[in-house]
Design an enzyme around this catalytic site. Structure first.
Site, PDB file in Angstrom:
ATOM      1  CG  HIS A  56      62.829 -81.724  64.841  1.00 39.56           C
ATOM      2  ND1 HIS A  56      61.410 -82.664  64.141  1.00 39.56           N
ATOM      3  CD2 HIS A  56      63.586 -82.792  64.915  1.00 39.56           C
ATOM      4  CE1 HIS A  56      62.038 -83.352  64.683  1.00 39.56           C
ATOM      5  NE2 HIS A  56      63.081 -83.908  64.556  1.00 39.56           N
ATOM      6  CE1 TYR A 101      62.706 -85.265  72.761  1.00 39.57           C
ATOM      7  CE2 TYR A 101      62.370 -87.578  71.007  1.00 39.57           C
ATOM      8  CZ  TYR A 101      62.794 -86.382  71.228  1.00 39.57           C
ATOM      9  OH  TYR A 101      63.372 -86.090  69.945  1.00 39.57           O
TER      10      TYR A 101
END
Ligand code: HPA
Length: 266
Positions: free
Chosen positions: A56, A80
């Site tokens: 990412h 998370y």
């Protein structure tokens, strides 16, 4: 915070008004390669937090794709990582204020169906929020959206039909199903995937739902597509890994890229 996001985006966009937001899932960054007249803005320049997941990137890409003004989130935030669910609400609020009316959410997900192998594309027709969290928790501003938003038409039916038609016309196999949202970060146990299947889920993943709930709250239209990167733990014999997720996502990204560009052109 939201005002800062809006100001920084508008400053960076120089008058460009994006209409469609595309959220790119893990390993799906290549989609952004086809955007023309690009303006690339690192998340940190807007005031968004730093991204911490490999695969990412952490940048917004504004530009033209399939004849439309798009804004691409290359990199997303996950619960998370420790980000609050409300981050999705703040970001969606800012995106709406800079012009976004439609959201295409993509993600990497695990299949719960033996007949939907890794590499498949699944249009999300509904979701189950199993996270115990919600981006809308907290005080509500009735001018922005309802306290108790309706979710019975969460993924827009007209846009779903357009994706279905686009896939058919371009010979792209498109599964459809319910996306099951878990917080992660561990992959599911065998007992968990069996239970999720019984609850009516077709795919499981750790993202998307906070953004979708927020976008619907602000009155945007939403569609979602999962790239299936693996079979669930009770079907697949080898252990799951993030590397496998990224590799499979990269391969299926080409199909997804084709589908989305044709969809936007429609
Ligand atoms: N479970 C949860 N999230 C995922 C999976 C999975 O099997 N594959 C990709 N993201």
């Amino acid at each position: 915070m939201i005002e800062t996001y809006v100001e920084n985006m508008q400053k960076a966009f120089h008058g460009f008004v994006p209409e469609v937001l595309i959220i790119l899932g893990s390993g799906l960054g290549v989609l952004a390669d086809r955007i023309s007249d690009k303006i690339i803005v690192p998340y940190t320049q807007i005031g968004f937090p730093k991204i911490m997941v490999s695969g990412h990137k952490g940048e917004l890409i504004a530009g033209r794709l399939g004849g439309r003004n798009v804004l691409c989130m290359n990199g997303r935030y996950h619960l998370y990582e420790g980000h609050p669910a409300s981050l999705a609400k703040d970001m969606m609020s800012a995106f709406q204020k800079v012009g976004i009316k439609e959201v295409i959410a993509t993600n990497a997900a695990g299949s719960l169906r033996a007949d939907m192998p890794a590499g498949s594309l699944m249009m999300i027709t509904d979701h189950i929020n199993f996270s115990g969290q919600n981006p809308l928790i907290g005080a509500n501003n009735d001018k922005e959206g309802p306290r108790f938003p309706d979710m019975s038409n969460d993924y827009d039916h007209e846009l779903q039909e357009r994706i279905r038609q686009t896939a058919k016309e371009n010979n792209i196999k498109l599964y459809e199903g319910t996306y099951f949202f878990v917080v992660g970060p561990n992959f599911e146990t065998k007992a968990e995937v069996k239970a999720f299947r019984l609850l009516g889920a077709d795919a499981v993943g750790m993202s998307t739902v906070p953004e979708v709930i927020s976008a619907i709250y602000f009155g945007m239209k939403v569609v979602g597509i999962s790239v299936i990167t693996n079979q669930s733990a009770d079907i697949q014999s080898i252990p799951l890994s993030h590397e496998e997720t990224l590799m499979e996502a990269h391969m299926a990204a080409v199909d997804l890229q084709g589908l989305l560009i044709k969809y936007l052109e429609k």
